[in-house]
Design a protein around this motif. Structure first.
Motif, PDB file in Angstrom:
ATOM      1  N   ILE A  21      11.061 -14.468 -37.969  1.00  0.00           N
ATOM      2  CA  ILE A  21      12.016 -14.237 -36.895  1.00  0.00           C
ATOM      3  C   ILE A  21      13.386 -14.655 -37.417  1.00  0.00           C
ATOM      4  N   TYR A  22      14.360 -13.750 -37.360  1.00  0.00           N
ATOM      5  CA  TYR A  22      15.695 -14.024 -37.879  1.00  0.00           C
ATOM      6  C   TYR A  22      16.657 -14.253 -36.718  1.00  0.00           C
ATOM      7  N   VAL A  23      17.329 -15.413 -36.752  1.00  0.00           N
ATOM      8  CA  VAL A  23      18.229 -15.809 -35.665  1.00  0.00           C
ATOM      9  C   VAL A  23      19.562 -16.251 -36.241  1.00  0.00           C
ATOM     10  N   ASP A  24      20.572 -16.298 -35.386  1.00  0.00           N
ATOM     11  CA  ASP A  24      21.863 -16.832 -35.804  1.00  0.00           C
ATOM     12  C   ASP A  24      21.773 -18.349 -35.927  1.00  0.00           C
ATOM     13  N   GLU A  25      21.318 -19.007 -34.867  1.00  0.00           N
ATOM     14  CA  GLU A  25      21.111 -20.448 -34.856  1.00  0.00           C
ATOM     15  C   GLU A  25      19.726 -20.745 -34.289  1.00  0.00           C
ATOM     16  N   PHE A  26      19.117 -21.846 -34.726  1.00  0.00           N
ATOM     17  CA  PHE A  26      17.816 -22.225 -34.178  1.00  0.00           C
ATOM     18  C   PHE A  26      17.963 -22.560 -32.693  1.00  0.00           C
ATOM     19  N   PRO A  27      17.004 -22.185 -31.872  1.00  0.00           N
ATOM     20  CA  PRO A  27      17.098 -22.526 -30.450  1.00  0.00           C
ATOM     21  C   PRO A  27      16.933 -24.018 -30.221  1.00  0.00           C
ATOM     22  N   PRO A  37      15.556 -27.207 -27.845  1.00  0.00           N
ATOM     23  CA  PRO A  37      14.331 -27.352 -27.039  1.00  0.00           C
ATOM     24  C   PRO A  37      14.527 -26.773 -25.632  1.00  0.00           C
ATOM     25  N   GLY A  38      13.625 -25.894 -25.228  1.00  0.00           N
ATOM     26  CA  GLY A  38      13.685 -25.280 -23.912  1.00  0.00           C
ATOM     27  C   GLY A  38      14.579 -24.058 -23.828  1.00  0.00           C
ATOM     28  N   GLU A  39      15.298 -23.726 -24.910  1.00  0.00           N
ATOM     29  CA  GLU A  39      16.234 -22.606 -24.894  1.00  0.00           C
ATOM     30  C   GLU A  39      15.550 -21.315 -25.316  1.00  0.00           C
ATOM     31  N   THR A  40      15.886 -20.222 -24.642  1.00  0.00           N
ATOM     32  CA  THR A  40      15.430 -18.891 -25.027  1.00  0.00           C
ATOM     33  C   THR A  40      16.597 -18.118 -25.618  1.00  0.00           C
ATOM     34  N   ILE A  41      16.397 -17.539 -26.797  1.00  0.00           N
ATOM     35  CA  ILE A  41      17.454 -16.767 -27.435  1.00  0.00           C
ATOM     36  C   ILE A  41      16.902 -15.410 -27.866  1.00  0.00           C
ATOM     37  N   LEU A  42      17.793 -14.483 -28.158  1.00  0.00           N
ATOM     38  CA  LEU A  42      17.407 -13.183 -28.683  1.00  0.00           C
ATOM     39  C   LEU A  42      17.523 -13.203 -30.205  1.00  0.00           C
ATOM     40  N   ALA A  43      16.460 -12.803 -30.888  1.00  0.00           N
ATOM     41  CA  ALA A  43      16.467 -12.776 -32.347  1.00  0.00           C
ATOM     42  C   ALA A  43      17.218 -11.557 -32.856  1.00  0.00           C
ATOM     43  N   MET A  44      17.706 -11.653 -34.092  1.00  0.00           N
ATOM     44  CA  MET A  44      18.414 -10.539 -34.712  1.00  0.00           C
ATOM     45  C   MET A  44      17.455  -9.555 -35.381  1.00  0.00           C
ATOM     46  N   GLY A  45      16.193  -9.965 -35.535  1.00  0.00           N
ATOM     47  CA  GLY A  45      15.202  -9.084 -36.151  1.00  0.00           C
ATOM     48  C   GLY A  45      13.950  -9.855 -36.487  1.00  0.00           C
ATOM     49  N   GLY A  46      12.957  -9.157 -36.991  1.00  0.00           N
ATOM     50  CA  GLY A  46      11.700  -9.793 -37.366  1.00  0.00           C
ATOM     51  C   GLY A  46      10.992  -8.989 -38.441  1.00  0.00           C
ATOM     52  N   ASP A  47       9.960  -9.592 -39.025  1.00  0.00           N
ATOM     53  CA  ASP A  47       9.231  -8.921 -40.102  1.00  0.00           C
ATOM     54  C   ASP A  47       7.880  -9.605 -40.277  1.00  0.00           C
ATOM     55  N   MET A  48       7.020  -8.999 -41.084  1.00  0.00           N
ATOM     56  CA  MET A  48       5.721  -9.567 -41.393  1.00  0.00           C
ATOM     57  C   MET A  48       5.493  -9.456 -42.894  1.00  0.00           C
ATOM     58  N   GLY A  49       4.793 -10.431 -43.479  1.00  0.00           N
ATOM     59  CA  GLY A  49       4.544 -10.381 -44.911  1.00  0.00           C
ATOM     60  C   GLY A  49       3.411 -11.296 -45.319  1.00  0.00           C
ATOM     61  N   LEU A  50       3.054 -11.200 -46.571  1.00  0.00           N
ATOM     62  CA  LEU A  50       2.022 -12.053 -47.150  1.00  0.00           C
ATOM     63  C   LEU A  50       2.576 -13.456 -47.335  1.00  0.00           C
ATOM     64  N   THR A  86      10.978 -19.137 -38.693  1.00  0.00           N
ATOM     65  CA  THR A  86      12.277 -18.808 -38.107  1.00  0.00           C
ATOM     66  C   THR A  86      13.357 -19.101 -39.144  1.00  0.00           C
ATOM     67  N   VAL A  87      14.212 -18.116 -39.393  1.00  0.00           N
ATOM     68  CA  VAL A  87      15.267 -18.230 -40.407  1.00  0.00           C
ATOM     69  C   VAL A  87      16.619 -18.064 -39.733  1.00  0.00           C
ATOM     70  N   ASN A  88      17.537 -19.027 -39.971  1.00  0.00           N
ATOM     71  CA  ASN A  88      18.864 -18.910 -39.365  1.00  0.00           C
ATOM     72  C   ASN A  88      19.847 -18.213 -40.304  1.00  0.00           C
ATOM     73  N   SER A  89      21.085 -18.076 -39.872  1.00  0.00           N
ATOM     74  CA  SER A  89      22.066 -17.297 -40.642  1.00  0.00           C
ATOM     75  C   SER A  89      22.469 -17.967 -41.947  1.00  0.00           C
ATOM     76  N   ALA A  90      22.179 -19.272 -42.097  1.00  0.00           N
ATOM     77  CA  ALA A  90      22.464 -19.975 -43.350  1.00  0.00           C
ATOM     78  C   ALA A  90      21.305 -19.882 -44.336  1.00  0.00           C
ATOM     79  N   GLY A  91      20.227 -19.203 -43.950  1.00  0.00           N
ATOM     80  CA  GLY A  91      19.065 -19.070 -44.827  1.00  0.00           C
ATOM     81  C   GLY A  91      18.084 -20.213 -44.711  1.00  0.00           C
ATOM     82  N   GLU A  92      18.365 -21.182 -43.815  1.00  0.00           N
ATOM     83  CA  GLU A  92      17.437 -22.288 -43.603  1.00  0.00           C
ATOM     84  C   GLU A  92      16.279 -21.821 -42.728  1.00  0.00           C
ATOM     85  N   ASN A  93      15.153 -22.555 -42.801  1.00  0.00           N
ATOM     86  CA  ASN A  93      13.996 -22.090 -42.051  1.00  0.00           C
ATOM     87  C   ASN A  93      13.231 -23.229 -41.398  1.00  0.00           C
TER      88      ASN A  93
END
Length: 329
Positions: free
Chosen positions: A22-28, A30-43, A104-111
């Motif tokens: 799940i790719y986001v601008d900033e991590f949510p 606690p208790g916050e709902t945000i809209l992700a910028m995109g998502g993907d699946m992988g090994l 979950t990955v933020n815009s700085a590439g942290e996860n």
């Protein structure tokens, strides 16, 4: 003789998961709902990640792992086949679902990562022992590299390490995450690969000392201590600062190429480990293996995803020629 012609195989005991990104601008918060910028699946899973990283560099890879009896398992087998790893080597559990990781990955590439181990927890030591014996009875070549990580049950890792070492394989341990393995097993690791946090835990757990790692110099000292008292050779990865290593009376720092951008740091450490064992499997030195490892990790952070971010042999050779001189003592 070419690299591929001179290469022996790698046998990996490890976890295998399906990763959901799940790719986001900033991590949510606690208790916050945000809209992700995109998502993907992988090994995913450390074992599978490292298997892919090594296989992409032309190394023959055998894998000891387990999936569930579900659709995720079919996806994983397909991914193994696509990356040149025989998916039929995976055992199937009727009791556990296939392992999964939610990243979950933020815009700085942290996860942030949450793992549901699933079928990875259902393997027994006798299964590992039987697979290792079967492999060495069928193939008596010298130079096999045996690789394990901290994500598998301690009993499995110790069985694998001693069984492979007794048959002449070189055992490599990526102690990530840190787990309390026996000193006898740690002594078989050549090299032992850890990051800064895992190195601190190891120093405190095994030696009874707490070494503060605050930069390259202190990390190099820690590697020297661990190589003298725990394992024959040690690598400590330092992220953007590359890695330090110690072997015998030698220790050195290997700088990493500077990425053009940091897109996603997920799995970069596994790219490093896969490259290290690939180089060792072709008979090269630990110093050269570390050089390849930092280059692989730097390429991986420039791309999204885990295994999808790993370099091919041609891409890594180009990076090595352009940006990665051998580390100095």
């Amino acid at each position: 003789m070419s690299i591929l012609e001179s290469m022996c195989g790698v046998m990996i005991l490890g976890s295998v998961n399906v990763d959901t990104f799940i790719y986001v601008d900033e991590f949510p918060a606690p208790g916050e709902t945000i809209l992700a910028m995109g998502g993907d699946m992988g090994l995913g899973g450390k074992g599978a990640n490292q298997a892919v990283a090594a296989s992409l560099l032309g190394t023959p890879v055998e894998f000891i792992g387990q999936v569930g009896h579900d659709g995720f398992a079919d996806y994983i087998r397909g991914q193994f086949d696509a990356y040149g790893i025989d998916g039929q080597t995976l055992a199937t559990s009727d009791s556990y679902p296939t392992g999964a990781a939610y990243i979950t990955v933020n815009s700085a590439g942290e996860n942030t990562i949450c793992v549901v181990s699933g079928a990875n927890t259902g393997i027994e030591p006798q299964d590992v022992q039987a697979r290792v014996r079967q492999r060495f009875e069928a193939n008596h070549e010298n130079g096999t590299i045996a690789l394990a990580q901290g994500e598998t049950d301690i009993r499995l890792t110790e069985t694998f390490a001693h069984e492979c070492s007794s048959r002449g394989a070189r055992f490599v341990l990526n102690l990530a995450p840190f787990v309390a393995l026996s000193q006898a097993t740690l002594h078989l690791a050549n090299p032992l690969i850890v990051n800064e946090g895992e190195a601190r835990q190891l120093l405190e757990s095994v030696i009874g000392e707490y070494e503060t790692l605050t930069g390259v110099e202190s990390a190099q000292t820690a590697a020297q201590i661990l190589a003298a008292r725990v394992s024959p050779s040690v690598i400590i990865t330092l992220g953007a600062d590359g890695a330090v290593a110690a072997e015998g009376d030698s220790s050195w720092h290997q700088p990493a190429p500077v990425p053009e951008k940091i897109e996603d740091t997920t799995g970069a450490g596994d790219a490093f480990v896969g490259a290290v064992v690939s180089v060792l499997a072709r008979g090269d030195s630990l110093r050269e293996a570390v050089r390849w490892g930092v280059a692989a990790g730097s390429i991986a952070v420039e791309r999204r995803g885990t295994t999808s971010s790993y370099p091919t042999l041609a891409q890594l050779e180009l990076s090595l020629l352009s940006h990665t001189p051998v580390g100095a003592p």
